[in-house]
Write a protein that holds these residues in place. Structure first.
Motif, PDB file in Angstrom:
ATOM      1  N   VAL A 785       0.839  -1.193   0.000  1.00  0.00           N
ATOM      2  CA  VAL A 785       0.000   0.000   0.000  1.00  0.00           C
ATOM      3  C   VAL A 785       0.877   1.246   0.000  1.00  0.00           C
ATOM      4  CG1 VAL A 785      -1.798   1.281   1.206  1.00  0.00           C
ATOM      5  CG2 VAL A 785      -1.827  -1.227   1.208  1.00  0.00           C
ATOM      6  N   VAL A 786       0.718   2.050  -1.031  1.00  0.00           N
ATOM      7  CA  VAL A 786       1.493   3.276  -1.205  1.00  0.00           C
ATOM      8  C   VAL A 786       0.795   4.417  -0.470  1.00  0.00           C
ATOM      9  CG1 VAL A 786       2.324   4.943  -2.923  1.00  0.00           C
ATOM     10  CG2 VAL A 786       2.377   2.484  -3.413  1.00  0.00           C
ATOM     11  N   ALA A 787       1.572   5.287   0.153  1.00  0.00           N
ATOM     12  CA  ALA A 787       1.037   6.349   1.015  1.00  0.00           C
ATOM     13  C   ALA A 787       0.122   7.297   0.255  1.00  0.00           C
ATOM     14  CB  ALA A 787       2.185   7.121   1.646  1.00  0.00           C
ATOM     15  N   ALA A 788      -0.704   7.991   1.044  1.00  0.00           N
ATOM     16  CA  ALA A 788      -1.610   8.985   0.480  1.00  0.00           C
ATOM     17  C   ALA A 788      -0.838  10.210   0.000  1.00  0.00           C
ATOM     18  CB  ALA A 788      -2.632   9.383   1.538  1.00  0.00           C
ATOM     19  N   ASP A 789      -1.466  10.965  -0.913  1.00  0.00           N
ATOM     20  CA  ASP A 789      -0.792  12.108  -1.547  1.00  0.00           C
ATOM     21  C   ASP A 789      -0.318  13.149  -0.542  1.00  0.00           C
ATOM     22  OD1 ASP A 789      -0.879  11.225  -4.142  1.00  0.00           O
ATOM     23  OD2 ASP A 789      -2.795  12.173  -4.604  1.00  0.00           O
ATOM     24  N   TRP A 790      -1.117  13.402   0.512  1.00  0.00           N
ATOM     25  CA  TRP A 790      -0.757  14.490   1.422  1.00  0.00           C
ATOM     26  C   TRP A 790       0.583  14.242   2.133  1.00  0.00           C
ATOM     27  CZ3 TRP A 790      -0.039  13.755   6.626  1.00  0.00           C
ATOM     28  CH2 TRP A 790      -0.569  12.592   7.214  1.00  0.00           C
ATOM     29  N   LYS A 791       0.950  12.971   2.308  1.00  0.00           N
ATOM     30  CA  LYS A 791       2.226  12.677   2.951  1.00  0.00           C
ATOM     31  C   LYS A 791       3.405  13.055   2.057  1.00  0.00           C
ATOM     32  CE  LYS A 791       0.789   9.103   6.205  1.00  0.00           C
ATOM     33  NZ  LYS A 791       0.994   7.732   6.710  1.00  0.00           N
ATOM     34  N   TYR A 792       3.241  12.902   0.760  1.00  0.00           N
ATOM     35  CA  TYR A 792       4.309  13.325  -0.166  1.00  0.00           C
ATOM     36  C   TYR A 792       4.442  14.846  -0.148  1.00  0.00           C
ATOM     37  CZ  TYR A 792       4.156   8.566  -1.945  1.00  0.00           C
ATOM     38  OH  TYR A 792       4.214   7.198  -2.054  1.00  0.00           O
ATOM     39  N   VAL A 808       7.193  22.035  11.572  1.00  0.00           N
ATOM     40  CA  VAL A 808       5.842  21.535  11.846  1.00  0.00           C
ATOM     41  C   VAL A 808       4.813  22.594  11.494  1.00  0.00           C
ATOM     42  CG1 VAL A 808       4.251  20.751  13.646  1.00  0.00           C
ATOM     43  CG2 VAL A 808       6.612  19.924  13.609  1.00  0.00           C
ATOM     44  N   GLY A 809       5.096  23.830  11.891  1.00  0.00           N
ATOM     45  CA  GLY A 809       4.158  24.901  11.590  1.00  0.00           C
ATOM     46  C   GLY A 809       3.985  25.130  10.107  1.00  0.00           C
ATOM     47  N   ALA A 823      -3.219  12.871  12.722  1.00  0.00           N
ATOM     48  CA  ALA A 823      -2.307  12.036  11.918  1.00  0.00           C
ATOM     49  C   ALA A 823      -1.284  12.912  11.206  1.00  0.00           C
ATOM     50  CB  ALA A 823      -3.093  11.210  10.904  1.00  0.00           C
ATOM     51  N   ALA A 824      -1.750  14.075  10.703  1.00  0.00           N
ATOM     52  CA  ALA A 824      -0.844  14.987  10.013  1.00  0.00           C
ATOM     53  C   ALA A 824       0.144  15.616  10.987  1.00  0.00           C
ATOM     54  CB  ALA A 824      -1.641  16.069   9.284  1.00  0.00           C
ATOM     55  N   ALA A 825      -0.358  16.028  12.177  1.00  0.00           N
ATOM     56  CA  ALA A 825       0.523  16.648  13.165  1.00  0.00           C
ATOM     57  C   ALA A 825       1.603  15.676  13.630  1.00  0.00           C
ATOM     58  CB  ALA A 825      -0.296  17.138  14.356  1.00  0.00           C
ATOM     59  N   GLU A 826       1.199  14.416  13.824  1.00  0.00           N
ATOM     60  CA  GLU A 826       2.178  13.405  14.248  1.00  0.00           C
ATOM     61  C   GLU A 826       3.231  13.158  13.171  1.00  0.00           C
ATOM     62  OE1 GLU A 826       2.208   8.650  15.438  1.00  0.00           O
ATOM     63  OE2 GLU A 826       0.319   9.792  15.543  1.00  0.00           O
ATOM     64  N   TYR A 827       2.767  13.117  11.908  1.00  0.00           N
ATOM     65  CA  TYR A 827       3.716  12.881  10.803  1.00  0.00           C
ATOM     66  C   TYR A 827       4.641  14.088  10.616  1.00  0.00           C
ATOM     67  CZ  TYR A 827       5.499  11.613   6.179  1.00  0.00           C
ATOM     68  OH  TYR A 827       6.323  11.308   5.110  1.00  0.00           O
ATOM     69  N   ALA A 828       4.092  15.298  10.762  1.00  0.00           N
ATOM     70  CA  ALA A 828       4.905  16.512  10.636  1.00  0.00           C
ATOM     71  C   ALA A 828       6.000  16.540  11.700  1.00  0.00           C
ATOM     72  CB  ALA A 828       4.024  17.751  10.740  1.00  0.00           C
ATOM     73  N   ALA A 829       5.658  16.151  12.913  1.00  0.00           N
ATOM     74  CA  ALA A 829       6.661  16.118  13.985  1.00  0.00           C
ATOM     75  C   ALA A 829       7.757  15.107  13.677  1.00  0.00           C
ATOM     76  CB  ALA A 829       5.987  15.781  15.310  1.00  0.00           C
ATOM     77  N   ASP A 830       7.364  13.971  13.118  1.00  0.00           N
ATOM     78  CA  ASP A 830       8.357  12.964  12.741  1.00  0.00           C
ATOM     79  C   ASP A 830       9.299  13.500  11.665  1.00  0.00           C
ATOM     80  OD1 ASP A 830       9.421  10.170  12.542  1.00  0.00           O
ATOM     81  OD2 ASP A 830       8.565  10.333  10.537  1.00  0.00           O
ATOM     82  N   LEU A 831       8.740  14.204  10.683  1.00  0.00           N
ATOM     83  CA  LEU A 831       9.567  14.781   9.620  1.00  0.00           C
ATOM     84  C   LEU A 831      10.505  15.847  10.178  1.00  0.00           C
ATOM     85  CD1 LEU A 831       6.963  15.143   6.717  1.00  0.00           C
ATOM     86  CD2 LEU A 831       8.868  13.535   6.833  1.00  0.00           C
ATOM     87  N   ALA A 832      10.041  16.635  11.119  1.00  0.00           N
ATOM     88  CA  ALA A 832      10.889  17.675  11.714  1.00  0.00           C
ATOM     89  C   ALA A 832      12.069  17.050  12.441  1.00  0.00           C
ATOM     90  CB  ALA A 832      10.065  18.531  12.668  1.00  0.00           C
ATOM     91  N   ASP A 833      11.836  15.924  13.108  1.00  0.00           N
ATOM     92  CA  ASP A 833      12.929  15.247  13.815  1.00  0.00           C
ATOM     93  C   ASP A 833      13.980  14.724  12.843  1.00  0.00           C
ATOM     94  OD1 ASP A 833      11.737  15.726  16.217  1.00  0.00           O
ATOM     95  OD2 ASP A 833      10.755  13.759  16.359  1.00  0.00           O
ATOM     96  N   ARG A 834      13.554  14.366  11.639  1.00  0.00           N
ATOM     97  CA  ARG A 834      14.470  13.765  10.652  1.00  0.00           C
ATOM     98  C   ARG A 834      14.846  14.740   9.538  1.00  0.00           C
ATOM     99  NH1 ARG A 834      12.423   9.834   7.539  1.00  0.00           N
ATOM    100  NH2 ARG A 834      10.233  10.274   7.886  1.00  0.00           N
TER     101      ARG A 834
END
Length: 891
Positions: A785-792, A808-809, A823-834
């Motif tokens: 299963v390929v991720a949804a567009d908003w994650k890209y 994140v902001g 779900a978006a806030a959690e993913y944004a925080a993960d991206l900020a860490d990396r």
């Protein structure tokens, strides 16, 4: 049809065809000139693995560039003069020329058998009078333009070789100090300790170009930094100052220093044994005379020295300080005199400790931190102390102020010395000079060149000096009885311009044709060992500049890109006959050998010769041959209406994966050829062969895609395994020769080929990991299963953001992402860490397409039904899917 590749059976045939078709002949009119050159071999008798590795590199690159559409010059010749040939002939009771010619024949046969593609019409041999005539012609031109000097000098003498040596031919443990009389210096050829003698000698004034040779290294971006550093060290340019110390009736002695700020700490003056003042002192000072005699008879004078009967006046303090003769001071570095500052120089401190001399501190750390003086010197910059009116100044400022003193003169010194070219041996280019008692040294007129070597007669010492009939001639100027110069030229003269002779080897009016040279130079790629950094490559650069100044060239640098090949090891040691670990190049077959030496490691790295790895190279050839010969056999069966494996003429979805992988392989292999990473080329081709085999066995192959894959494999293989590639090309019934075929081009945009490949490989690896961890031996279905567009979209925003920004902001400020809530806030925080480690990705549509095309690989490996889809709104797997990291469910 045999499914086993027999190199020996086909090699001779393809050699004949290549020669008949003139594949490697350089065209007269060129549009894209590419000059590929390997350092030509010394005629030692047979090829060794070092040769094979060197010439396999140049041959692969030349073949690649020829197929890519360049007009390639790839020549070969022979470094045929030199002492080893003379010694070998002496041992075999023959003459050097007969021995050398026999070696050349053997080595030429070896090169041809290895399949190296040279333009043999341009072959040159440096012992041919037609070649060394131009050595002599260039010598006279250099002489006319003040680039040659004849002078009495103290030179390096090898008593075993019975000849003088240039500084670069004296080896020492300390490379940076490897000059002339350095302690422990030995002959580069035989290892005999070098002596010092006073002789009248000929020099090329390479020092005239010291600054240009040094500064030009910064522009040689295509050269290994190690080679450039070696040349910088050898030239040894140092900016500093000369300080004059008054030595009474002997006048002023100038000492060079790069640390003028430490001058107040000078507690003694040290002179090199070869300093002019020391010679004068030895006439009346028995201790100095005895010390000079002792130093001359030892290979390691170390920290030895002797105090003289004179003193020197310190120009800043007026104090009298002792004057020593010290072995650690070199007479050909700086001025041959050193102001001894034990407090701030390691060597001076060691000498002072050995001879119980005072140690004074005149520079201290700016921050006031303690030093370990007097036990250890403080060698950093700092602030001056106990330095009279200069106290409190920083070292840099003090060096500027001290230059104003009347005893100080700003100066630059060099380690580089002029190139001593005569050798007292037979097998070399005769120096074209006649010594006349009336006229002095007179150059031989051009019309009388070449001065050819006389018939060889075995003798001790210099054979030319014993050739009485040859030696005695009339003076070219006045006609008086005179004698020829009986020394021959250093063989590095031969190799300093040979690359130019390849460009017009039969030109009779000059060493080379200038218009042709200007068209082809610089050499695009030059391959050879790093050990030639000074002995050869510095001389090459000097000659090119000198020729440019003589109006014979437009270029001032000879080589654009330099590749240093590493060493072939066997049992942990360099492979050589003397070490007893040599493997003959043909022992495992010529093509297996050259394929292995290219695939074993990056060209610059050493590698170990192992039978197992050689077998891998052999097996790879067999895999390629079996794949193509099977295809050719099946094609023949179909033509004869016999039972044969079916093929398809209509494409299916999974064929798109192979078609795109063909293009990805072209892009990846081309990139590796451009970067000289032949080991990675072989790795790519091995993976490609496995894929083609797997594809052909999955179901009947799509003829268009599969046959193209085999053609591409053959062309990509051709530069490194030319015999095999020609045989495969023939089996595929392609037109002409693969050596002359066009380099393949991708039919699709594969700019992201590495990302796409990584996506497939990591997804396959993830499936394997899941089946192993959960212990699913026989999965029924695999869902990817390929991720949804908003994650890209969020990923791209994080990639583009400054790490210091509120990532994140920024992500959550995008409406299409914000409405995804927690779900978006959690993913944004993960991206900020990396944020600093986000790898490049392909977009969601491309990821979906790539994985759908690759689904057959999953089906083939796991025997399961495979579904590849995009995540949906209410998808349980949507949360787990990340860009280029799909969610996986196995049932």
């Amino acid at each position: 049809m045999s499914r086993r590749y027999d190199h020996a059976r086909v090699a001779e045939y393809w050699q004949h065809v290549w020669e008949r078709e003139g594949v490697y002949e350089t065209p007269d009119d060129v549009a894209n000139p590419t000059y590929v050159l390997g350092m030509f071999p010394y005629t030692s008798g047979s090829l060794h693995m070092g040769h094979i590795r060197n010439y396999a590199i140049t041959d692969a690159h030349a073949r690649y560039r020829r197929m890519a559409g360049d007009d390639v010059l790839h020549p070969m010749g022979w470094d045929a003069f030199g002492l080893p040939a003379e010694n070998a002939a002496y041992e075999r009771d023959t003459d050097p020329e007969s021995w050398t010619r026999a070696c050349i024949e053997r080595m030429r046969d070896d090169l041809e058998e290895m399949g190296f593609g040279y333009d043999w019409a341009r072959e040159i041999t440096t012992c041919d009078p037609e070649y060394y005539r131009w050595n002599q012609w260039l010598f006279t031109r250099f002489l006319d333009n003040d680039l040659v000097e004849y002078d009495s000098a103290t030179v390096n003498w090898c008593p075993d070789c019975e000849t003088v040596l240039a500084d670069a031919q004296v080896e020492t443990d300390d490379y940076e100090g490897a000059h002339a009389h350095a302690a422990g210096g030995v002959c580069w050829r035989c290892g005999t300790p070098v002596e010092r003698r006073d002789l009248d000698q000929w020099f090329f004034t390479i020092t005239d170009y010291a600054d240009e040779l040094y500064d030009g290294l910064d522009e040689l971006e295509g050269w290994p930094e190690g080679v450039r550093d070696s040349q910088r060290n050898w030239i040894g340019r140092q900016a500093g100052a000369r300080v004059a110390f008054d030595v009474g009736e002997h006048g002023a002695v100038s000492a060079f220093t790069t640390r003028l700020d430490t001058v107040y700490g000078a507690t003694y003056l040290a002179l090199a044994p070869g300093h002019d003042l020391v010679s004068d002192l030895a006439e009346t000072d028995a201790d100095v005379a005895a010390y000079l005699e002792a130093v001359a008879s030892t290979d390691d004078a170390g920290l030895s020295g002797v105090e003289t009967a004179v003193t020197a006046t310190h120009p800043f303090t007026g104090e009298e300080i002792p004057v020593y003769v010290a072995a650690y001071v070199l007479d050909d570095v700086g001025t041959g005199a050193v102001m001894g500052v034990p407090g701030h120089n390691d060597r001076d401190h060691a000498f002072a400790d050995e001879h119980d001399l005072p140690v004074e501190q005149v520079v201290e750390p700016v921050d006031g931190s303690p030093t370990n003086l007097p036990d250890d010197p403080y060698t950093e910059d700092g602030m001056l102390t106990d330095s009279g009116e200069y106290d409190g100044l920083a070292s840099t400022a003090a060096r500027d102020r001290l230059l104003d003193h009347e005893a100080v003169e700003e100066a630059t010194t060099y380690r580089l010395r002029d190139w001593l070219i005569p050798r007292q041996r037979y097998w070399g280019t005769p120096i074209p000079i006649v010594h006349c008692p009336e006229c002095g040294p007179v150059p031989v007129p051009d019309a009388d060149l070449p001065v050819e070597l006389p018939e060889y007669v075995q003798t001790t010492g210099n054979p030319l000096d014993a050739a009485e009939e040859w030696k005695h001639v009339d003076c070219p100027d006045c006609g008086a009885d005179a004698e020829r110069e009986t020394d021959t030229m250093d063989t590095f003269v031969d190799s300093s311009w040979y690359f130019l002779r390849f460009l017009s080897p039969h030109f009779e009016d000059a060493p080379f044709e200038q218009e042709t040279a200007d068209e082809w130079l610089p050499v695009d790629v030059y391959v050879g060992g790093e050990e030639h950094a000074v002995l050869h490559l510095l001389y090459l650069r000097f000659f090119t500049r000198a020729l440019a100044d003589l109006g014979l060239l437009d270029r001032r640098e000879p080589v654009e890109r330099l590749i240093n090949q590493g060493t072939v090891l066997h049992s942990g040691k360099k492979m050589s006959k003397s070490a007893g670990n040599a493997v003959a190049p043909h022992e495992y077959g010529a093509e297996t050998t050259r394929l292995f030496v290219l695939s074993a490691a990056h060209p610059a790295q050493d590698f170990e010769w192992t039978v197992k790895d050689v077998s891998t190279a052999y097996d790879f050839q067999q895999d390629c041959y079996e794949l193509v010969s099977e295809f050719a056999d099946q094609r023949s069966r179909r033509r004869r209406s016999q039972a044969a494996r079916a093929v398809r003429t209509e494409s299916e979805p999974h064929d798109a994966y192979l078609e795109r992988e063909i293009d990805r392989t072209i892009a990846a292999v081309t990139e590796e050829y451009d970067r000289f990473r032949f080991h990675r080329v072989v790795g790519e081709l091995q993976r490609f062969v496995r894929l083609l085999r797997r594809y052909a066995e999955y179901e009947p192959p799509y003829l268009f895609a599969y046959s193209r894959g085999l053609r591409v494999l053959t062309t990509l293989l051709a530069p490194i395994a030319p015999y095999l590639a020609e045989e495969l090309w023939h089996l595929l019934e392609e037109d002409g020769l693969v050596a002359e075929a066009d380099w393949p081009e991708s039919l699709r945009d594969v700019a992201d080929h590495r990302i796409e490949r990584g996506l497939v490989r990591t997804t396959l690896a993830d499936v394997r990991d899941i089946t192993d961890v959960v212990d699913i031996a026989d999965p029924e279905a695999i869902e990817v299963v390929v991720a949804a567009d908003w994650k890209y979209e969020a990923y791209r925003l994080a990639q583009a953001a400054d790490p210091d920004d509120a990532i994140v902001g920024e992500i959550m400020g995008t409406e299409s992402i914000q409405r995804r809530g927690d779900a978006a806030a959690e993913y944004a925080a993960d991206l900020a860490d990396r944020s600093t480690g986000l790898a490049p990705i392909v977009d969601g549509d491309r990821e979906l397409e790539v994985l759908q095309q690759a689904a057959w690989l999953f089906e083939d490996e796991f025997g399961a039904d495979v579904t590849v889809r995009r995540a949906t709104e209410d998808d349980d797997l949507a949360d787990k899917a990340r860009p280029n990291k799909p969610a996986i469910h196995i049932s």
